[in-house]
Design a protein around this motif. Structure first.
Motif: not given
Ligand SMILES: Nc1ncnc2c1ncn2[C@@H]1O[C@H](COP(=O)(O)OP(=O)(O)OP(=O)(O)O)[C@@H](O)[C@H]1O
Ligand SMILES: [Mg+2]
Length: 492
Positions: A227-238, A243-249
């Motif tokens: 959670y957090g304001p728009p543009g703080t990197g939530k989608s980028s974090m997902i 990429n880190f765990l090599e999972y599908d989304i």
């Protein structure tokens, strides 16, 4: 000659005994793995795993290789060509692998088709190693092969198709996918380094905890709330997590899901090693307001008398999603959620306080991560990524300004990005300072304006209270006078 001189029965007997004699003296054990088992249309998983294992472990020793372009994947997998042999070693034991195929005898001479050829791998080892090969080595090959397949596979980004009134037809699938190629990683993600490390540790521990989850009696999944304001990197974090765990989304669009049953079907159709994402959960559906909506509807229905208008309204409403809060709660933490394993469920929201407490309790959303405005540490990451600058005299000013104003990492990143060839690091840092100062000024003006409005409102309230008292007084006066008048009238 053999067949000519001996009758069929006798030759069969001789051949049988000859085979027996050979097996008696033949010191080796052979195991074959066919590409297709029985009538199966699907390639045998063991065959595929062995192919992968041999292609990385031994194929460089083979002299003739075969290239396979893996389906919907741009990479080339090299494997042993037919009738090629390689040697593998395991705990000092020698194992020979041969790739081979059987060709049906009735095949037309001029036929070029090879779909009726049956390929197989043949393992040969010494008979004295039988136990170790069948019990330990084969398991090792299958596990390795699977791990290699996971590593080299193309990861996918899925989204759910709109469910129609009759459910998903037999041909239409519930999820559509594209190849997932998001460049965001934890290195490019700007956030407090301590927090980042904490998240990385959490993810690593989760991915290794299969046995632990089993031991404590929990299904192997974990919920994250970003959670957090728009543009703080939530989608980028997902994206970075995937990429880190090599999972599908699996990006779940709740508004296209018809009802709770369809939601459950979607869940069952997801694979393990995946992240199920519901973005902006507070806006996806009015999950808490369902009951209120129904009450309002009744009142509105009374008002709409025109039958055509009423029908159109009903149809419009029916098209919407009927997913309820309880359906969603069960989706995350109910009995069905235990099917499959190794899954992360991630919710993102801009307003965490709007969410139902049941939805974000621990066990459903185990880890709450706040993505906040850009701090100095985050800025340093962005400066390094965007400008290749690790330190500069302007950093001190920027650090001070960032403490005084709120600016999202998205805005900082936009300011740091060179817009033309002439713009170098210094110009970009200057741009950032300028917009930070502007933002600070704007915030100050806004605060003054807000204070003014508040003061006016308070003054208004006070006035209305005084007015109210005055009105009450005058009303009481009027009542008194009227009472007196009535008394006088009565007296008269
Ligand atoms: N913490 C960050 N680190 C690096 N880049 C960031 C960060 N936050 C935002 N950005 C940049 O800003 C852009 C928008 O970020 P993102 O889409 O992740 O925001 P969001 O929090 O999901 O916003 P919203 O709530 O509107 O969905 C991204 O393309 C990224 O380049
Ligand atoms: Mg987003």
């Amino acid at each position: 000659i053999f067949k000519q001189w001996f009758p069929q029965e006798l030759s069969d007997q001789i051949e049988k005994h000859f085979q027996k004699l050979v097996t008696y003296f033949y010191p080796y054990l052979q195991i074959t793995f066919h590409e297709y088992q029985g009538d199966g249309f699907e390639r045998s998983k063991a065959y595929v795993a062995i192919e992968r294992y041999l292609s990385t472990n031994s194929a460089n020793r083979a002299k003739r290789l075969k290239a396979n372009v893996v389906k919907d994947c741009q990479s080339v997998v090299l494997s042993m060509d037919d009738y090629e042999q390689v040697t593998d070693e395991f705990k000092g034991i020698k194992i020979w692998w041969t790739s081979s195929k059987t060709i049906p005898q009735q095949r037309a001479f001029f036929s070029n088709r090879d779909d009726d050829e049956k390929r197989f791998y043949k393992l040969t080892c010494h008979r004295k190693n039988r136990d170790i090969v069948t019990k330990v080595y084969l398991q090792h090959v299958l596990d390795e092969g699977k791990a290699i397949a996971v590593k080299t596979r193309q990861r996918k980004l899925y989204t759910n198709n709109k469910s129609e009134s009759g459910g998903w037809g037999s041909k239409r699938t519930m999820w559509s996918h594209i190849v997932f190629e998001h460049p965001s990683t934890f290195d490019t993600l700007a956030m407090d380094p301590k927090k980042k490390k904490d998240i990385l540790n959490d993810l690593t521990t989760f991915s290794k905890s299969k046995d632990y989850y089993k031991k404590v009696g929990k299904s192997w999944k974990r919920g994250y709330l970003l959670y957090g304001p728009p543009g703080t990197g939530k989608s980028s974090m997902i994206a970075a997590m995937a990429n880190f765990l090599e999972y599908d989304i699996y990006d779940l669009e709740l508004t296209s899901v018809k009802d709770n049953t369809d939601l459950r079907k979607l869940l069952i159709d997801t694979s393990s090693k995946s992240i199920i994402v519901i973005e902006d959960i507070d806006c996806s559906l009015d999950l808490t307001g369902q009951r209120k909506e129904k009450k309002d509807k009744k009142e509105e229905d009374k008002e709409i008398k025109d039958p055509i208008a009423k029908k159109m309204k009903e149809e419009k409403e029916n098209k919407g999603s009927e997913v309820t809060l309880s359906g969603l709660l069960n989706f995350i933490d109910g009995l069905w959620s235990a099917c499959g394993s190794e899954r992360l469920i991630v919710f993102t929201t801009n307003y965490v306080e709007k969410l139902d407490p049941a939805l974000i309790r621990r066990g459903r959303m185990d880890k709450h991560i706040e993505m906040s405005y850009c701090c100095f540490e985050s800025f340093k990451v962005l400066a390094k990524n965007y400008l290749d600058v690790e330190s500069h005299e302007m950093f001190a000013t920027i650090g001070r300004l960032l403490e005084e104003t709120n600016m999202t990492p998205a805005d900082v990143a936009e300011n740091l990005m060179p817009k033309s060839d002439e713009e170098n690091g210094e110009i970009c840092l200057n741009n950032l300072i300028k917009s930070l100062e502007d933002a600070k000024q704007e915030a100050r003006l806004k605060a003054v304006e807000d204070a003014k409005i508040k003061a006016e409102e308070e003054a208004g309230e006070k006035n209305s209270e005084e007015n109210g008292e005055k009105v009450e007084e005058s009303e009481a006066k009027i009542d008194d006078e009227e009472g007196k008048k009535d008394d006088e009238d009565l007296n008269e």
